[in-house]
Design a protein around this motif. Structure first.
Motif, PDB file in Angstrom:
ATOM      1  N   ALA A 179      29.257  35.751  47.694  1.00  0.00           N
ATOM      2  CA  ALA A 179      29.942  36.816  48.605  1.00  0.00           C
ATOM      3  C   ALA A 179      31.197  36.160  49.468  1.00  0.00           C
ATOM      4  O   ALA A 179      32.139  36.664  49.391  1.00  0.00           O
ATOM      5  CB  ALA A 179      28.910  36.977  49.942  1.00  0.00           C
ATOM      6  N   ILE A 180      31.141  34.771  49.751  1.00  0.00           N
ATOM      7  CA  ILE A 180      32.532  34.289  50.327  1.00  0.00           C
ATOM      8  C   ILE A 180      33.513  34.313  49.195  1.00  0.00           C
ATOM      9  O   ILE A 180      34.552  34.693  49.729  1.00  0.00           O
ATOM     10  CB  ILE A 180      32.099  32.673  50.835  1.00  0.00           C
ATOM     11  N   TYR A 181      33.090  34.051  48.003  1.00  0.00           N
ATOM     12  CA  TYR A 181      34.233  33.987  47.078  1.00  0.00           C
ATOM     13  C   TYR A 181      34.890  35.173  46.885  1.00  0.00           C
ATOM     14  O   TYR A 181      36.217  35.599  46.660  1.00  0.00           O
ATOM     15  CB  TYR A 181      33.737  33.370  45.772  1.00  0.00           C
ATOM     16  N   LEU A 182      34.006  36.471  46.787  1.00  0.00           N
ATOM     17  CA  LEU A 182      34.303  38.019  46.612  1.00  0.00           C
ATOM     18  C   LEU A 182      35.388  38.341  47.654  1.00  0.00           C
ATOM     19  O   LEU A 182      35.936  39.225  47.310  1.00  0.00           O
ATOM     20  CB  LEU A 182      32.967  38.622  46.345  1.00  0.00           C
ATOM     21  N   LEU A 183      35.197  37.838  48.818  1.00  0.00           N
ATOM     22  CA  LEU A 183      36.068  38.060  49.847  1.00  0.00           C
ATOM     23  C   LEU A 183      37.244  37.088  50.116  1.00  0.00           C
ATOM     24  O   LEU A 183      37.949  37.286  50.991  1.00  0.00           O
ATOM     25  CB  LEU A 183      35.023  37.947  51.332  1.00  0.00           C
ATOM     26  N   SER A 184      37.416  36.109  49.189  1.00  0.00           N
ATOM     27  CA  SER A 184      38.435  35.136  49.106  1.00  0.00           C
ATOM     28  C   SER A 184      39.799  35.950  48.567  1.00  0.00           C
ATOM     29  O   SER A 184      40.036  36.813  47.939  1.00  0.00           O
ATOM     30  CB  SER A 184      38.207  34.043  48.241  1.00  0.00           C
ATOM     31  N   HIS A 185      40.935  35.331  49.068  1.00  0.00           N
ATOM     32  CA  HIS A 185      42.408  35.776  48.581  1.00  0.00           C
ATOM     33  C   HIS A 185      42.447  35.695  47.176  1.00  0.00           C
ATOM     34  O   HIS A 185      42.937  36.686  46.656  1.00  0.00           O
ATOM     35  CB  HIS A 185      43.367  34.906  49.317  1.00  0.00           C
ATOM     36  N   GLN A 186      41.905  34.969  46.358  1.00  0.00           N
ATOM     37  CA  GLN A 186      42.079  34.769  45.027  1.00  0.00           C
ATOM     38  C   GLN A 186      41.245  36.238  44.468  1.00  0.00           C
ATOM     39  O   GLN A 186      41.812  36.686  43.457  1.00  0.00           O
ATOM     40  CB  GLN A 186      41.224  33.584  44.490  1.00  0.00           C
ATOM     41  N   ALA A 187      40.059  36.314  44.740  1.00  0.00           N
ATOM     42  CA  ALA A 187      39.295  37.494  44.392  1.00  0.00           C
ATOM     43  C   ALA A 187      40.268  38.834  44.951  1.00  0.00           C
ATOM     44  O   ALA A 187      40.208  39.832  44.135  1.00  0.00           O
ATOM     45  CB  ALA A 187      37.774  37.496  44.608  1.00  0.00           C
ATOM     46  N   GLU A 188      40.493  38.867  45.985  1.00  0.00           N
ATOM     47  CA  GLU A 188      41.570  40.016  46.406  1.00  0.00           C
ATOM     48  C   GLU A 188      42.592  40.305  45.621  1.00  0.00           C
ATOM     49  O   GLU A 188      42.710  41.398  45.285  1.00  0.00           O
ATOM     50  CB  GLU A 188      41.836  39.654  47.935  1.00  0.00           C
ATOM     51  N   ARG A 189      43.306  39.272  45.252  1.00  0.00           N
ATOM     52  CA  ARG A 189      44.411  39.426  44.307  1.00  0.00           C
ATOM     53  C   ARG A 189      43.887  40.149  42.952  1.00  0.00           C
ATOM     54  O   ARG A 189      44.739  41.173  42.336  1.00  0.00           O
ATOM     55  CB  ARG A 189      45.206  38.054  44.196  1.00  0.00           C
ATOM     56  N   TYR A 190      42.852  39.616  42.453  1.00  0.00           N
ATOM     57  CA  TYR A 190      42.324  40.074  41.052  1.00  0.00           C
ATOM     58  C   TYR A 190      41.958  41.623  41.330  1.00  0.00           C
ATOM     59  O   TYR A 190      42.272  42.520  40.469  1.00  0.00           O
ATOM     60  CB  TYR A 190      41.066  39.370  40.561  1.00  0.00           C
ATOM     61  N   ASN A 235      34.686  40.988  34.572  1.00  0.00           N
ATOM     62  CA  ASN A 235      35.684  40.084  33.930  1.00  0.00           C
ATOM     63  C   ASN A 235      36.006  39.050  35.008  1.00  0.00           C
ATOM     64  O   ASN A 235      37.030  38.078  34.789  1.00  0.00           O
ATOM     65  CB  ASN A 235      36.692  40.621  33.470  1.00  0.00           C
ATOM     66  N   LEU A 236      35.728  39.312  36.243  1.00  0.00           N
ATOM     67  CA  LEU A 236      36.467  38.262  37.355  1.00  0.00           C
ATOM     68  C   LEU A 236      35.996  37.001  37.199  1.00  0.00           C
ATOM     69  O   LEU A 236      34.527  36.598  36.961  1.00  0.00           O
ATOM     70  CB  LEU A 236      35.874  38.791  38.604  1.00  0.00           C
ATOM     71  N   LEU A 237      36.911  36.093  37.019  1.00  0.00           N
ATOM     72  CA  LEU A 237      36.652  34.706  36.922  1.00  0.00           C
ATOM     73  C   LEU A 237      36.074  34.020  38.318  1.00  0.00           C
ATOM     74  O   LEU A 237      36.766  33.926  39.228  1.00  0.00           O
ATOM     75  CB  LEU A 237      37.718  33.716  36.311  1.00  0.00           C
ATOM     76  N   ILE A 238      35.036  33.091  38.421  1.00  0.00           N
ATOM     77  CA  ILE A 238      34.452  32.510  39.553  1.00  0.00           C
ATOM     78  C   ILE A 238      34.225  31.248  39.164  1.00  0.00           C
ATOM     79  O   ILE A 238      33.762  30.698  38.174  1.00  0.00           O
ATOM     80  CB  ILE A 238      32.984  33.035  39.693  1.00  0.00           C
TER      81      ILE A 238
END
Length: 161
Positions: free
Chosen positions: A111-122, A142-145
Motif C-alpha cells: 500500500a505504501i508503494y502504491l502511494l509512492s511518487h514512482q507508482a504515481e508517475r506510472y 504490469n506495474l513493477l514493484i
C-alpha cells in the motif's frame, strides 16, 4: 528485485453496483467499502449501512490483509483491510490485491508503494479516459514493484508511520 504486481498478487475488480442488485437490510448483510473509508493506509470500513444482495458476492469479498486500490479518478488511494467480524465487498471503482505470498510481500508495504511518487508517475501515464480517468486491471498488473527483504519492508513501514 523487481516484479510485476500481477506476479505478486491476484487482482480482482470490485462488484458493479446497479439498480436492483442490493437493498438496505436492518440486520446482517454485507457492507460495501467506500472511498471515504480509504483516507489512510489502514482501512476503516463502516458498518453503518448493511446491504442484502440478489447476486453472489463471493468474488468481491475483501479479506484481512487484502490491499484495496482506487482505479477511477485522478487520485490513487490504497488501504489494507484489517481483521473484522463483518463481511465487506469492494465496488467496481476499487481493485482487490491479494498477495500470493503474504510472508514475502507485506500488505502495508505494498500500500505504501502504491502511494509512492514512482507508482504515481506510472499511474499518470497508464490512466485512460477523458471524463473519468481509469487505471485498467492490465495496467495494474504490469506495474513493477521493487520487493526488498521483509526486514527492509518492515523498516519502511515503521518509517512511514
Amino acid at each position: 528485485m523487481l516484479k510485476t504486481l500481477g506476479a505478486l498478487c491476484s487482482i480482482k475488480t470490485g462488484i458493479t453496483l446497479r439498480k436492483g442488485i442490493s437493498s438496505p437490510t436492518p440486520q446482517g448483510g454485507v457492507y460495501v467499502i467506500g472511498l471515504p473509508e480509504m483516507e489512510t493506509i489502514d482501512l476503516n470500513p463502516s458498518t453503518s449501512n448493511p446491504q442484502a444482495f440478489t447476486t453472489n458476492t463471493d468474488n468481491y469479498l475483501v479479506r484481512p490483509g487484502d490491499v484495496l486500490i482506487s482505479t477511477r479518478g485522478t487520485t490513487v488511494k490504497a488501504s489494507v483491510m484489517p481483521q473484522r467480524e463483518s463481511t465487506f465487498i469492494a465496488p467496481s471503482h476499487l481493485c482487490i490485491l491479494t498477495p500470493h505470498e503474504p510472508g514475502a510481500l507485506l500488505p502495508r508495504f505494498l500500500a505504501i508503494y502504491l502511494l509512492s511518487h514512482q507508482a504515481e508517475r506510472y499511474f499518470q501515464e497508464a490512466r485512460r479516459g477523458t471524463r473519468v480517468q481509469l487505471i485498467s486491471k492490465s495496467a495494474l498488473s504490469n506495474l513493477l514493484i521493487p520487493v526488498p527483504t521483509v526486514t527492509t519492508q518492515e523498516h519502511i513501514i515503521t518509517l512511514h508511520r
